[in-house]
Design an enzyme around this catalytic site. Sequence first.
Site, PDB file in Angstrom:
ATOM      1  N   GLN A 148      34.703  37.382  32.820  1.00 29.43           N
ATOM      2  CA  GLN A 148      36.041  36.963  32.411  1.00 29.43           C
ATOM      3  C   GLN A 148      35.929  35.742  31.493  1.00 29.43           C
ATOM      4  O   GLN A 148      36.917  35.318  30.908  1.00 29.43           O
ATOM      5  CB  GLN A 148      36.894  36.599  33.624  1.00 29.43           C
ATOM      6  CG  GLN A 148      37.155  37.772  34.567  1.00 29.43           C
ATOM      7  CD  GLN A 148      37.834  37.328  35.838  1.00 29.43           C
ATOM      8  OE1 GLN A 148      39.057  37.126  35.879  1.00 29.43           O
ATOM      9  NE2 GLN A 148      37.059  37.153  36.877  1.00 29.43           N
ATOM     10  N   ASN A 149      34.736  35.212  31.384  1.00 27.61           N
ATOM     11  CA  ASN A 149      34.539  33.983  30.611  1.00 27.61           C
ATOM     12  C   ASN A 149      34.488  34.283  29.123  1.00 27.61           C
ATOM     13  O   ASN A 149      34.019  35.343  28.708  1.00 27.61           O
ATOM     14  CB  ASN A 149      33.242  33.275  31.043  1.00 27.61           C
ATOM     15  CG  ASN A 149      33.294  32.888  32.517  1.00 27.61           C
ATOM     16  OD1 ASN A 149      34.368  32.796  33.104  1.00 27.61           O
ATOM     17  ND2 ASN A 149      32.122  32.725  33.131  1.00 27.61           N
ATOM     18  N   VAL A 150      34.971  33.347  28.339  1.00 30.05           N
ATOM     19  CA  VAL A 150      34.990  33.518  26.882  1.00 30.05           C
ATOM     20  C   VAL A 150      33.893  32.676  26.224  1.00 30.05           C
ATOM     21  O   VAL A 150      33.738  32.700  25.010  1.00 30.05           O
ATOM     22  CB  VAL A 150      36.392  33.154  26.319  1.00 30.05           C
ATOM     23  CG1 VAL A 150      37.432  34.162  26.815  1.00 30.05           C
ATOM     24  CG2 VAL A 150      36.821  31.739  26.666  1.00 30.05           C
ATOM     25  N   HIS A 159      37.931  39.156  28.678  1.00 30.46           N
ATOM     26  CA  HIS A 159      39.038  38.319  28.168  1.00 30.46           C
ATOM     27  C   HIS A 159      38.761  37.750  26.790  1.00 30.46           C
ATOM     28  O   HIS A 159      39.398  36.790  26.383  1.00 30.46           O
ATOM     29  CB  HIS A 159      39.340  37.201  29.174  1.00 30.46           C
ATOM     30  CG  HIS A 159      39.845  37.737  30.478  1.00 30.46           C
ATOM     31  ND1 HIS A 159      39.853  37.006  31.645  1.00 30.46           N
ATOM     32  CD2 HIS A 159      40.348  38.944  30.819  1.00 30.46           C
ATOM     33  CE1 HIS A 159      40.351  37.745  32.636  1.00 30.46           C
ATOM     34  NE2 HIS A 159      40.640  38.935  32.159  1.00 30.46           N
ATOM     35  N   TYR A 208      42.204  26.286  21.629  1.00 28.18           N
ATOM     36  CA  TYR A 208      40.968  27.088  21.553  1.00 28.18           C
ATOM     37  C   TYR A 208      39.927  26.427  20.651  1.00 28.18           C
ATOM     38  O   TYR A 208      38.726  26.555  20.871  1.00 28.18           O
ATOM     39  CB  TYR A 208      41.278  28.535  21.149  1.00 28.18           C
ATOM     40  CG  TYR A 208      41.865  29.290  22.317  1.00 28.18           C
ATOM     41  CD1 TYR A 208      43.248  29.410  22.476  1.00 28.18           C
ATOM     42  CD2 TYR A 208      41.048  29.779  23.333  1.00 28.18           C
ATOM     43  CE1 TYR A 208      43.784  30.037  23.598  1.00 28.18           C
ATOM     44  CE2 TYR A 208      41.576  30.403  24.459  1.00 28.18           C
ATOM     45  CZ  TYR A 208      42.947  30.513  24.588  1.00 28.18           C
ATOM     46  OH  TYR A 208      43.462  31.108  25.714  1.00 28.18           O
ATOM     47  N   THR A 220      34.694  33.522  40.684  1.00 22.84           N
ATOM     48  CA  THR A 220      36.041  33.894  40.245  1.00 22.84           C
ATOM     49  C   THR A 220      36.974  33.875  41.451  1.00 22.84           C
ATOM     50  O   THR A 220      36.605  34.282  42.544  1.00 22.84           O
ATOM     51  CB  THR A 220      36.093  35.282  39.571  1.00 22.84           C
ATOM     52  OG1 THR A 220      37.453  35.636  39.318  1.00 22.84           O
ATOM     53  CG2 THR A 220      35.417  36.376  40.393  1.00 22.84           C
TER      54      THR A 220
HETATM   55  N1  APR Z   1      29.656  28.065  41.312  1.00 21.88           N
HETATM   56  C1  APR Z   1      30.319  29.188  41.681  1.00 21.88           C
HETATM   57  N2  APR Z   1      31.659  29.264  41.815  1.00 21.88           N
HETATM   58  C2  APR Z   1      32.353  28.129  41.574  1.00 21.88           C
HETATM   59  C3  APR Z   1      31.738  26.907  41.181  1.00 21.88           C
HETATM   60  C4  APR Z   1      30.326  26.917  41.056  1.00 21.88           C
HETATM   61  N3  APR Z   1      29.648  25.807  40.701  1.00 21.88           N
HETATM   62  N4  APR Z   1      32.719  25.973  41.013  1.00 21.88           N
HETATM   63  C5  APR Z   1      33.896  26.588  41.271  1.00 21.88           C
HETATM   64  N5  APR Z   1      33.681  27.873  41.622  1.00 21.88           N
HETATM   65  C6  APR Z   1      34.663  28.911  41.960  1.00 21.88           C
HETATM   66  C7  APR Z   1      35.973  28.407  42.516  1.00 21.88           C
HETATM   67  O1  APR Z   1      35.866  28.207  43.925  1.00 21.88           O
HETATM   68  C8  APR Z   1      36.914  29.563  42.172  1.00 21.88           C
HETATM   69  O2  APR Z   1      36.878  30.562  43.175  1.00 21.88           O
HETATM   70  O3  APR Z   1      34.999  29.575  40.761  1.00 21.88           O
HETATM   71  C9  APR Z   1      36.305  30.133  40.891  1.00 21.88           C
HETATM   72  C10 APR Z   1      37.081  29.777  39.649  1.00 21.88           C
HETATM   73  O4  APR Z   1      38.342  30.403  39.734  1.00 21.88           O
HETATM   74  P1  APR Z   1      39.344  30.272  38.476  1.00 21.88           P
HETATM   75  O5  APR Z   1      39.375  28.862  38.010  1.00 21.88           O
HETATM   76  O6  APR Z   1      40.613  30.951  38.867  1.00 21.88           O
HETATM   77  O7  APR Z   1      38.618  31.096  37.321  1.00 21.88           O
HETATM   78  P2  APR Z   1      38.612  32.669  37.092  1.00 21.88           P
HETATM   79  O8  APR Z   1      38.688  33.411  38.395  1.00 21.88           O
HETATM   80  O9  APR Z   1      37.474  32.966  36.191  1.00 21.88           O
HETATM   81  O10 APR Z   1      40.000  32.900  36.277  1.00 21.88           O
HETATM   82  C11 APR Z   1      40.247  34.224  35.863  1.00 21.88           C
HETATM   83  O11 APR Z   1      42.219  33.482  34.704  1.00 21.88           O
HETATM   84  O12 APR Z   1      43.276  31.949  33.379  1.00 21.88           O
HETATM   85  C12 APR Z   1      42.668  33.174  33.377  1.00 21.88           C
HETATM   86  O13 APR Z   1      41.642  34.209  31.542  1.00 21.88           O
HETATM   87  C13 APR Z   1      41.461  33.182  32.470  1.00 21.88           C
HETATM   88  O14 APR Z   1      39.404  34.381  32.764  1.00 21.88           O
HETATM   89  C14 APR Z   1      40.314  33.517  33.409  1.00 21.88           C
HETATM   90  C15 APR Z   1      41.017  34.200  34.579  1.00 21.88           C
END
Ligand code: APR
Length: 237
Positions: free
Chosen positions: A86-88, A104, A53, A170
Amino acid sequence: MQHIVFLTGAGMSAESGISTFRDSGGLWENYDVMKVASIEGWYENPDLMLTFYNERRAQLDKVEPNEGHQIIAALEKDFKVSVITQNVDNLHERAGSTEVVHLHGELTKACNESKTKVYDIGLKPIRPGDKAEDGSRLRPFIVWFGEAVPMIEKAAALVSKADIVVIIGTSMQVYPAAGLIHYARRGVPVYLIDPAEEVNAPSGVIIIRDKASAGMARLKEEFLKSEAGRGSASSLK
Ligand code: APR
């Protein structure tokens, strides 16, 4: 004034240079999520988690909000806007958004072990051995896997009042965040902005296959046009 509620994930910050979790090359390809983002990991190897972190917090000094963050903040001129993220990272706030609910946790905050005392630490690292006022170990103010998500009720209440819901970046794989979409009232338009070929969205969701900034640029035009239309309609009364 119409109320737009945004549900954002890691993809929202991708264009700012912050890695997502589950895309190829994402964080969870390089780290074992249970070792660096779970409450078990904290008890097993707290120093590894502090390092993980500290590295992510230090990165905040090198990144800026992208145009998508800025458009969302600018919409506050014409709409009531709530951001549930969900972003920190702190990019929504730095872009000017005034209501941001962090499901989160937040990298710029630390807390005591029982998470009853929260401290603003900005970009400062948390060192092994750092203590909170109550003598317990100082830890990142992050919701780890295996921990409660105290902001979920507030977030669900906001989605249930939304006139428009916009989901951005997400994978909709982590609950309870991914379940928030079901609190939208029947008939409320739900948009999802994501460049991926395959997205995890219930039927009826309007998919905008684009990156956050381009997708928000398109949606902003649509929202402002319809708001202007509503305005002229109301002036006809
Ligand atoms: N613009 C929009 N979406 C995008 C971009 C972009 N430039 N680049 C990637 N993505 C999309 C991907 O296609 C995917 O669907 O963003 C999403 C990211 O998914 P994850 O990596 O799973 O992230 P997230 O959904 O925020 O994860 C949720 O999981 O690990 C835990 O606590 C952590 O908050 C996090 C949670």
